[in-house]
Design a protein around this motif. Structure first.
Motif, PDB file in Angstrom:
ATOM      1  N   TYR A  91      -2.851   8.352  -7.042  1.00 50.84           N
ATOM      2  CA  TYR A  91      -3.017   7.130  -7.291  1.00 50.84           C
ATOM      3  C   TYR A  91      -3.282   6.516  -8.630  1.00 50.84           C
ATOM      4  O   TYR A  91      -3.166   5.567  -9.915  1.00 50.84           O
ATOM      5  CB  TYR A  91      -3.707   5.903  -5.984  1.00 50.84           C
ATOM      6  N   ILE A  95      -1.987   4.307 -11.984  1.00 54.38           N
ATOM      7  CA  ILE A  95      -2.657   3.390 -11.960  1.00 54.38           C
ATOM      8  C   ILE A  95      -3.049   3.333 -13.761  1.00 54.38           C
ATOM      9  O   ILE A  95      -2.120   2.803 -15.058  1.00 54.38           O
ATOM     10  CB  ILE A  95      -4.274   3.095 -11.399  1.00 54.38           C
ATOM     11  N   HIS A  98      -0.459   3.036 -16.397  1.00 54.41           N
ATOM     12  CA  HIS A  98       0.102   1.759 -15.859  1.00 54.41           C
ATOM     13  C   HIS A  98       1.704   2.083 -15.529  1.00 54.41           C
ATOM     14  O   HIS A  98       2.637   1.220 -16.180  1.00 54.41           O
ATOM     15  CB  HIS A  98       0.373   1.082 -17.001  1.00 54.41           C
ATOM     16  N   ASP A 100       4.541   0.930 -13.116  1.00 56.15           N
ATOM     17  CA  ASP A 100       5.062  -0.735 -11.616  1.00 56.15           C
ATOM     18  C   ASP A 100       6.005  -0.164 -11.359  1.00 56.15           C
ATOM     19  O   ASP A 100       6.549   1.284 -11.147  1.00 56.15           O
ATOM     20  CB  ASP A 100       5.270  -1.488 -13.274  1.00 56.15           C
ATOM     21  N   ARG A 101       6.423  -0.783 -10.487  1.00 51.54           N
ATOM     22  CA  ARG A 101       7.382  -1.090  -9.485  1.00 51.54           C
ATOM     23  C   ARG A 101       8.778  -0.100  -9.915  1.00 51.54           C
ATOM     24  O   ARG A 101       9.872   0.250  -8.852  1.00 51.54           O
ATOM     25  CB  ARG A 101       7.818  -1.921  -8.874  1.00 51.54           C
ATOM     26  N   LYS A 102       8.944  -0.611 -10.966  1.00 53.70           N
ATOM     27  CA  LYS A 102      10.558   0.343 -11.818  1.00 53.70           C
ATOM     28  C   LYS A 102      10.780   0.840 -12.073  1.00 53.70           C
ATOM     29  O   LYS A 102      11.043   2.317 -12.466  1.00 53.70           O
ATOM     30  CB  LYS A 102      11.285  -1.035 -13.071  1.00 53.70           C
ATOM     31  N   THR A 120       3.105   8.666  -0.968  1.00 56.02           N
ATOM     32  CA  THR A 120       1.768   8.325  -2.705  1.00 56.02           C
ATOM     33  C   THR A 120       3.610   7.062  -2.892  1.00 56.02           C
ATOM     34  O   THR A 120       2.541   5.731  -3.371  1.00 56.02           O
ATOM     35  CB  THR A 120       2.440   8.704  -3.831  1.00 56.02           C
ATOM     36  N   THR A 123       3.664   3.934  -0.649  1.00 57.40           N
ATOM     37  CA  THR A 123       2.494   2.971  -0.783  1.00 57.40           C
ATOM     38  C   THR A 123       1.804   2.530  -2.140  1.00 57.40           C
ATOM     39  O   THR A 123       1.058   1.498  -2.376  1.00 57.40           O
ATOM     40  CB  THR A 123       0.763   3.443   0.081  1.00 57.40           C
ATOM     41  N   TYR A 124       1.638   3.333  -2.918  1.00 53.68           N
ATOM     42  CA  TYR A 124       1.250   2.405  -4.437  1.00 53.68           C
ATOM     43  C   TYR A 124       2.562   1.120  -4.835  1.00 53.68           C
ATOM     44  O   TYR A 124       3.584   1.133  -4.595  1.00 53.68           O
ATOM     45  CB  TYR A 124       1.694   3.880  -5.565  1.00 53.68           C
ATOM     46  N   LEU A 125       1.603   0.318  -5.001  1.00 51.13           N
ATOM     47  CA  LEU A 125       2.350  -1.541  -5.150  1.00 51.13           C
ATOM     48  C   LEU A 125       2.814  -1.360  -3.985  1.00 51.13           C
ATOM     49  O   LEU A 125       4.597  -2.048  -4.532  1.00 51.13           O
ATOM     50  CB  LEU A 125       2.896  -0.647  -5.928  1.00 51.13           C
ATOM     51  N   ARG A 126       2.087  -1.383  -2.632  1.00 52.57           N
ATOM     52  CA  ARG A 126       3.873  -0.857  -1.858  1.00 52.57           C
ATOM     53  C   ARG A 126       5.271  -0.724  -1.914  1.00 52.57           C
ATOM     54  O   ARG A 126       5.554  -1.247  -0.872  1.00 52.57           O
ATOM     55  CB  ARG A 126       3.702  -2.527  -1.500  1.00 52.57           C
ATOM     56  N   ILE A 128       7.442   2.409  -4.830  1.00 50.60           N
ATOM     57  CA  ILE A 128       8.246   2.659  -5.695  1.00 50.60           C
ATOM     58  C   ILE A 128       8.766   3.920  -5.625  1.00 50.60           C
ATOM     59  O   ILE A 128       8.686   4.346  -4.576  1.00 50.60           O
ATOM     60  CB  ILE A 128       6.983   3.072  -6.769  1.00 50.60           C
TER      61      ILE A 128
END
Length: 369
Positions: A91, A95, A98, A100-102, A120, A123-126, A128
């Motif tokens: 995580y 982070i 940087h 993101d979901r895309k 991971t 759960t990362y950014l709900r 990915i």
């Protein structure tokens, strides 16, 4: 032998990803370019230390042509790394980079890597996207397929997890040539399980072709993995989130197998414990009047004579091992959903397997092996 084949996996009638079979990593380039047409996305390759030393550079070389940024996260090899601390550090990596979901994660390795990277991603950014690039037989035939992800919690195996489907499973069969014999035979535990639960003809083909499998014949490996994946495809598509009961059939050999794995503090490999669990579950199936003595002997001989199973210590505490089955994630209160065989190729769920049944099966295995 050069080849490429694919097997689609669907959810509610719609294809959600392909399993692609190849003898190299080159086909990943096509997927990367289609995923990241604008060359603006980031990729994180997740792998353990051993697999990374073998294949990380090859994946990096391909990925760097298609992604704006490629990073890697390498953790120490072994089941002991499959925990929330390793996930936490991943995580932090995502982070700090940087993500993101895309963006995209890639699980490069065996079952530990795939399960942990998948969790991971879930759960990362709900949520990915991620893809599976399995490098072990066990991951090829089982853990990379179907979207089950998770990590171990304290001494409890796979107790924390989520369902999160990959966007692709890319199987490069040439990676099996670098597996040590023990790891390869560990994967055969899941191969035999797949045949036993759903496909008697496939089981007989394994028996007839065992030499080709052991010699790592390309044709034998492709055929074996493909047929295992078809078994899992049908089960997963029927019951994607294990709510109807069908998917529970994949747990044949796992109830006592997981308990033994835990008792041995993971010094036995997962597939080794599944193989032993398959034999014990066959004993119980016979005791319930579901298998004949001949069928049980056939299963026992096929697994025991060909897959170099480790010896269980003579002073093993069988009562303690059986007690672990009640903490298994497949238990429903005090009721254990035990998978038995009503004939080879026909797995069923039973809730009448007692502690005594399991102890008797364990004792029989210990006496014979």
């Amino acid at each position: 032998m050069s080849f490429e084949r694919s097997l689609p996996i669907s959810f509610e009638g719609n294809k959600i990803y392909d399993i692609v079979y190849s003898d190299n990593f080159d086909g990943l380039d096509t997927y990367f370019k289609s995923y990241n047409a604008e060359n603006a996305r980031k990729l994180c390759i997740v792998s353990d230390s051993k697999v990374a030393s073998l294949y990380m550079d090859a994946i990096l070389d391909i990925a760097k042509k298609s992604f704006g940024k490629v990073v890697s996260y390498v953790f120490p090899e072994g089941e002991e790394s499959k925990n929330l601390d390793t996930v936490k550090n991943l995580y932090i990596k995502l982070i700090e980079e940087h993500f993101d979901r895309k963006d995209l994660l890639l699980a490069l390795g065996g079952g530990v890597t795939g399960d942990m990277c998948g969790y991971t991603a879930a759960t990362y950014l709900r949520g990915i996207n991620f893809i599976q690039v399995p490098t072990s037989l066990l991951a090829d035939v089982d853990s990379s397929i179907g979207g089950k992800t998770g990590v171990d919690f304290e001494q409890y195996k796979n107790m924390v997890g989520a369902f999160h489907m990959p966007r692709l499973v890319y199987i490069n069969l040439s990676t099996l040539k670098t597996l040590d014999t023990r790891q390869f035979y560990s994967g055969m535990g899941e191969v035999i399980k797949s045949a036993l639960i759903k496909d008697k003809d496939f089981y007989n083909e394994i028996k007839a072709g065992i030499k080709g499998i052991q010699e790592l014949s390309d044709e034998s490996l492709l055929d074996t993995i493909y047929k295992c994946n078809i078994v899992k495809k049908h089960v997963v598509e029927e019951d994607p989130h294990e709510t109807k009961g069908e998917r529970a059939l994949l747990n044949y050999g796992h109830t006592l197998g997981h308990a033994l794995e835990k008792y041995m503090n993971f010094s036995f490999l997962h597939g080794e414990c599944v193989s032993i669990g398959c034999i014990m579950a066959a004993y119980i199936s016979r005791d319930k009047g579901l298998l004949t003595d001949t069928e049980v002997s056939d299963i026992d001989v096929l697994i025991s004579d060909h897959f170099n199973l480790p010896s269980i210590p003579a002073d093993v505490n069988i009562d303690e091992i059986v007690s672990f089955t009640h903490n298994d994630k497949k238990a429903d209160g005090q009721t254990i959903k035990f998978i038995l065989l009503d004939g080879i190729g026909n797995a069923i769920i039973r809730t009448d397997v007692s502690d005594s049944d399991m102890k008797n099966a364990f004792l029989e295995y210990m006496n014979k092996h």
